[in-house]
Design an enzyme around this catalytic site. Structure first.
Site, PDB file in Angstrom:
ATOM      1  N   LEU A  97      16.276 -14.378  -9.905  1.00 19.52           N
ATOM      2  CA  LEU A  97      15.158 -14.223  -8.961  1.00 19.52           C
ATOM      3  C   LEU A  97      14.385 -12.941  -9.213  1.00 19.52           C
ATOM      4  O   LEU A  97      13.199 -12.831  -8.938  1.00 19.52           O
ATOM      5  CB  LEU A  97      15.686 -14.182  -7.526  1.00 19.52           C
ATOM      6  CG  LEU A  97      16.370 -15.441  -7.010  1.00 19.52           C
ATOM      7  CD1 LEU A  97      17.100 -15.142  -5.706  1.00 19.52           C
ATOM      8  CD2 LEU A  97      15.329 -16.534  -6.789  1.00 19.52           C
ATOM      9  N   GLY A  98      15.085 -11.941  -9.693  1.00 21.48           N
ATOM     10  CA  GLY A  98      14.438 -10.653  -9.916  1.00 21.48           C
ATOM     11  C   GLY A  98      15.442  -9.723 -10.550  1.00 21.48           C
ATOM     12  O   GLY A  98      16.609 -10.080 -10.746  1.00 21.48           O
ATOM     13  N   GLY A 156      16.683  -5.445 -10.720  1.00 18.85           N
ATOM     14  CA  GLY A 156      16.552  -4.052 -10.316  1.00 18.85           C
ATOM     15  C   GLY A 156      16.941  -3.200 -11.508  1.00 18.85           C
ATOM     16  O   GLY A 156      17.133  -3.722 -12.616  1.00 18.85           O
ATOM     17  N   PHE A 177      19.688  -1.669 -11.974  1.00 14.24           N
ATOM     18  CA  PHE A 177      21.101  -1.677 -12.339  1.00 14.24           C
ATOM     19  C   PHE A 177      21.696  -3.075 -12.360  1.00 14.24           C
ATOM     20  O   PHE A 177      22.896  -3.250 -12.267  1.00 14.24           O
ATOM     21  CB  PHE A 177      21.885  -0.751 -11.407  1.00 14.24           C
ATOM     22  CG  PHE A 177      21.533   0.677 -11.665  1.00 14.24           C
ATOM     23  CD1 PHE A 177      22.141   1.381 -12.685  1.00 14.24           C
ATOM     24  CD2 PHE A 177      20.536   1.299 -10.931  1.00 14.24           C
ATOM     25  CE1 PHE A 177      21.783   2.687 -12.962  1.00 14.24           C
ATOM     26  CE2 PHE A 177      20.173   2.596 -11.195  1.00 14.24           C
ATOM     27  CZ  PHE A 177      20.791   3.301 -12.212  1.00 14.24           C
ATOM     28  N   VAL A 202      19.324 -10.153  -9.875  1.00 12.71           N
ATOM     29  CA  VAL A 202      19.540 -10.884  -8.626  1.00 12.71           C
ATOM     30  C   VAL A 202      19.363 -12.368  -8.962  1.00 12.71           C
ATOM     31  O   VAL A 202      18.340 -12.758  -9.527  1.00 12.71           O
ATOM     32  CB  VAL A 202      18.537 -10.440  -7.536  1.00 12.71           C
ATOM     33  CG1 VAL A 202      18.744 -11.238  -6.254  1.00 12.71           C
ATOM     34  CG2 VAL A 202      18.670  -8.946  -7.248  1.00 12.71           C
ATOM     35  N   LYS A 251      23.288 -10.356  -5.809  1.00  8.04           N
ATOM     36  CA  LYS A 251      22.782  -9.144  -6.484  1.00  8.04           C
ATOM     37  C   LYS A 251      23.933  -8.507  -7.263  1.00  8.04           C
ATOM     38  O   LYS A 251      24.935  -8.084  -6.684  1.00  8.04           O
ATOM     39  CB  LYS A 251      22.234  -8.169  -5.435  1.00  8.04           C
ATOM     40  CG  LYS A 251      21.765  -6.834  -5.977  1.00  8.04           C
ATOM     41  CD  LYS A 251      21.037  -6.034  -4.899  1.00  8.04           C
ATOM     42  CE  LYS A 251      20.803  -4.598  -5.313  1.00  8.04           C
ATOM     43  NZ  LYS A 251      19.940  -3.874  -4.366  1.00  8.04           N
ATOM     44  N   ASP A 299      13.051   3.827   1.073  1.00  5.65           N
ATOM     45  CA  ASP A 299      12.411   3.190  -0.091  1.00  5.65           C
ATOM     46  C   ASP A 299      11.486   2.057   0.380  1.00  5.65           C
ATOM     47  O   ASP A 299      11.444   0.989  -0.242  1.00  5.65           O
ATOM     48  CB  ASP A 299      13.491   2.664  -1.049  1.00  5.65           C
ATOM     49  CG  ASP A 299      12.964   2.446  -2.468  1.00  5.65           C
ATOM     50  OD1 ASP A 299      11.883   2.978  -2.799  1.00  5.65           O
ATOM     51  OD2 ASP A 299      13.625   1.726  -3.244  1.00  5.65           O
ATOM     52  N   LYS A 342       8.395   0.049   0.526  1.00  8.25           N
ATOM     53  CA  LYS A 342       7.258  -0.180  -0.376  1.00  8.25           C
ATOM     54  C   LYS A 342       7.057  -1.690  -0.458  1.00  8.25           C
ATOM     55  O   LYS A 342       7.955  -2.455  -0.053  1.00  8.25           O
ATOM     56  CB  LYS A 342       7.521   0.425  -1.760  1.00  8.25           C
ATOM     57  CG  LYS A 342       8.774  -0.080  -2.431  1.00  8.25           C
ATOM     58  CD  LYS A 342       8.984   0.598  -3.768  1.00  8.25           C
ATOM     59  CE  LYS A 342      10.305   0.151  -4.386  1.00  8.25           C
ATOM     60  NZ  LYS A 342      10.594   0.770  -5.654  1.00  8.25           N
ATOM     61  N   ASN A 352       9.774  -4.187  -1.451  1.00 11.09           N
ATOM     62  CA  ASN A 352      10.960  -4.330  -0.599  1.00 11.09           C
ATOM     63  C   ASN A 352      10.651  -4.990   0.741  1.00 11.09           C
ATOM     64  O   ASN A 352      11.449  -4.923   1.665  1.00 11.09           O
ATOM     65  CB  ASN A 352      11.630  -2.956  -0.400  1.00 11.09           C
ATOM     66  CG  ASN A 352      12.277  -2.479  -1.691  1.00 11.09           C
ATOM     67  OD1 ASN A 352      12.578  -3.296  -2.559  1.00 11.09           O
ATOM     68  ND2 ASN A 352      12.470  -1.185  -1.834  1.00 11.09           N
ATOM     69  N   ASP A 400      16.585  -4.262  -0.011  1.00 12.06           N
ATOM     70  CA  ASP A 400      16.957  -3.140  -0.886  1.00 12.06           C
ATOM     71  C   ASP A 400      17.324  -1.862  -0.121  1.00 12.06           C
ATOM     72  O   ASP A 400      16.495  -0.964   0.063  1.00 12.06           O
ATOM     73  CB  ASP A 400      15.833  -2.861  -1.907  1.00 12.06           C
ATOM     74  CG  ASP A 400      16.317  -1.917  -3.007  1.00 12.06           C
ATOM     75  OD1 ASP A 400      17.498  -1.502  -2.951  1.00 12.06           O
ATOM     76  OD2 ASP A 400      15.527  -1.595  -3.909  1.00 12.06           O
TER      77      ASP A 400
HETATM   78  P1  ATP Z   1      15.510  -1.090  -7.570  1.00  8.71           P
HETATM   79  O1  ATP Z   1      15.607  -0.989  -9.040  1.00  8.71           O
HETATM   80  O2  ATP Z   1      14.095  -1.191  -7.060  1.00  8.71           O
HETATM   81  O3  ATP Z   1      16.314  -0.069  -6.837  1.00  8.71           O
HETATM   82  P2  ATP Z   1      17.587  -2.887  -6.949  1.00  8.71           P
HETATM   83  O4  ATP Z   1      18.441  -2.815  -8.182  1.00  8.71           O
HETATM   84  O5  ATP Z   1      18.102  -2.187  -5.756  1.00  8.71           O
HETATM   85  O6  ATP Z   1      16.097  -2.499  -7.241  1.00  8.71           O
HETATM   86  P3  ATP Z   1      16.587  -5.067  -5.380  1.00  8.71           P
HETATM   87  O7  ATP Z   1      15.282  -4.372  -5.128  1.00  8.71           O
HETATM   88  O8  ATP Z   1      17.502  -5.219  -4.224  1.00  8.71           O
HETATM   89  O9  ATP Z   1      17.380  -4.419  -6.606  1.00  8.71           O
HETATM   90  O10 ATP Z   1      16.272  -6.490  -6.016  1.00  8.71           O
HETATM   91  C1  ATP Z   1      15.504  -6.628  -7.207  1.00  8.71           C
HETATM   92  C2  ATP Z   1      14.571  -7.822  -7.060  1.00  8.71           C
HETATM   93  O11 ATP Z   1      15.339  -9.024  -6.833  1.00  8.71           O
HETATM   94  C3  ATP Z   1      13.643  -7.730  -5.853  1.00  8.71           C
HETATM   95  O12 ATP Z   1      12.465  -7.037  -6.166  1.00  8.71           O
HETATM   96  C4  ATP Z   1      13.390  -9.194  -5.517  1.00  8.71           C
HETATM   97  O13 ATP Z   1      12.391  -9.735  -6.357  1.00  8.71           O
HETATM   98  C5  ATP Z   1      14.694  -9.860  -5.883  1.00  8.71           C
HETATM   99  N1  ATP Z   1      15.554  -9.979  -4.673  1.00  8.71           N
HETATM  100  C6  ATP Z   1      16.358  -9.030  -4.156  1.00  8.71           C
HETATM  101  N2  ATP Z   1      16.995  -9.455  -3.058  1.00  8.71           N
HETATM  102  C7  ATP Z   1      16.594 -10.723  -2.876  1.00  8.71           C
HETATM  103  C8  ATP Z   1      16.899 -11.726  -1.895  1.00  8.71           C
HETATM  104  N3  ATP Z   1      17.745 -11.470  -0.911  1.00  8.71           N
HETATM  105  N4  ATP Z   1      16.300 -12.933  -2.012  1.00  8.71           N
HETATM  106  C9  ATP Z   1      15.424 -13.186  -3.034  1.00  8.71           C
HETATM  107  N5  ATP Z   1      15.096 -12.281  -3.978  1.00  8.71           N
HETATM  108  C10 ATP Z   1      15.664 -11.073  -3.910  1.00  8.71           C
END
Ligand code: ATP
Length: 370
Positions: A20-21, A23, A25, A28, A43, A140, A142, A145, A162
């Site tokens: 889905l996306g 981050g 580290f 997801v 995640k 955070d 933005k 999030n 996040d």
């Molecule tokens: P960052 O690098 O910004 O700190 P992170 O590693 O903490 O990111 P998240 O921001 O929690 O990761 O998630 C990364 C991406 O995954 C989000 O931008 C979003 O697109 C997707 N995502 C995260 N949580 C969900 C969710 N609960 N449902 C759907 N998509 C999600």
């Protein structure tokens, strides 16, 4: 209900589906709970295997995110459903956001009145009010999030996601940190001064400003310039971008983009500001007549998305270059690429060139309590 740490593997209990996306580290992925058929977002967060390694996040940092998330129960905050951990990774099974990011949803609209934009903002404020009422600051906030649970419904529900930088604020304990994203961080972050829930309120001021105009109030050519604009507090409501904006909306923003944290409106105060809760029919009518600058908003959003993917691609390219440049490694030796590759966990950059990061803000997740 508290979420317990599972000893079994995530794949035993969940079918893992598409990504889905991602981050800094980990990724997801959408997943389906085998026992119930319910969909969630898993995640995956890489954790450091040993103290010396800079690859992945320190386990205690992920544990802090989990500790905060597992106690939160609010319609505008994403829920933690399940949790798995092994030596090098933690997996957070989260409530699935099917509706994507709020800004993408808005960018698809033909037009949006202030009144409609306020419906979303109000939900963000309710979520933040709930967090601050529990002495938790997100740190955070933005557009990336702020997501929607579903989008093809009459009243889409906002969820704040996040909690990687979130903190439980303790009475009498000063918390300082250099984390955040230049465009959205408050002056006290840059000055390495004590942070509080008011730090989130600054970010809400910036988000509201962008939402109404499609223009970012402090964005400079480089991160250094953005940060210096934030410190100067130099912003204005340029007629070109704000011609359809109500005076009440500008007043709302003015009371958030205040240098002195104690003088900013709190989330509860925002919720009773006349722009959000009009006191008269005349005030209510102004909100429905004023609209957001859709043409410019769409431009801002397209640029934002482009930069996010650019950052991701250039991070991969840097990784490839580093791999090529690295001297041959012995088997089992870890490649230590994480620090130069993704300092953004600490301070996410909207700039294309990483060289423009001010040195102080490159420190990874530096924070202190005293
Ligand atoms: P960052 O690098 O910004 O700190 P992170 O590693 O903490 O990111 P998240 O921001 O929690 O990761 O998630 C990364 C991406 O995954 C989000 O931008 C979003 O697109 C997707 N995502 C995260 N949580 C969900 C969710 N609960 N449902 C759907 N998509 C999600």
């Amino acid at each position: 209900q508290a979420v317990a740490l599972r000893a079994r593997s995530v794949e035993e209990l969940y079918e893992l589906l598409e990504t889905l996306g991602s981050g800094h580290f980990g990724v997801v992925k959408r997943c389906r709970e085998r026992s119930t058929g319910t969909f969630y977002a898993a995640k995956f967060v890489k954790t450091r295997r040993c103290r010396g390694s800079r690859r992945g996040l320190e386990r205690v940092q992920v544990e802090r995110e989990v500790a905060i998330l597992r106690d939160l129960q609010h319609p505008n905050i994403m829920r933690l459903h399940d949790l798995f951990a092994c030596r090098a990774e933690m997996v957070l099974v989260l409530e699935l956001m099917r509706g994507g990011e709020l800004f993408d949803f808005i960018a698809e609209k033909e037009m949006l009145s202030e009144e409609e934009a306020i419906e979303f903002l109000e939900q963000i404020l309710h979520g933040v009010q709930y967090l601050h009422g529990r002495s938790i600051a997100h740190f955070d906030l933005k557009p990336e999030n702020i997501m929607l649970q579903e989008k093809d419904v009459p009243k889409p529900q906002i969820k704040i996601i996040d909690f990687g930088l979130a903190q439980k604020l303790e009475d009498g304990v000063t918390f300082k940190s250099l984390c955040g994203t230049p465009q959205y961080i408050a002056p006290e972050v840059i000055n390495y001064e004590p942070l509080s829930s008011a730090t989130d309120m600054w970010s809400i001021g910036v988000i509201t400003y962008i939402l109404l105009s499609g223009f970012s109030p402090f964005q400079g050519e480089t991160d250094a310039e953005t940060l210096s604009n934030v410190l100067e507090g130099a912003y204005e409501f340029e007629e070109h971008y704000f011609s359809d904006t109500s005076e009440m909306a500008k007043d709302f923003i003015r009371q958030l983009l205040v240098k002195e944290p104690q003088e900013r409106m709190t989330a509860s105060e925002c919720l009773v500001h006349p722009w959000i809760k009009p006191l008269s029919r005349k005030q209510a009518a102004k909100r429905s007549r004023s609209s957001i600058n859709m043409k410019n908003f769409r431009k801002f959003n397209a640029r934002r998305k482009w930069k996010l993917s650019y950052n991701m691609v250039s991070a991969c390219n840097r990784l490839c270059r580093m791999r090529l440049l690295c001297s041959p490694r012995t088997e089992g030796e870890e490649l230590d690429f994480c620090a130069p590759l993704c300092p953004q966990r600490c301070c996410e950059s909207d700039q294309e060139e990483e060289g423009s990061h001010p040195v102080t803000l490159l420190r990874r997740r530096r924070s202190s309590c005293s």
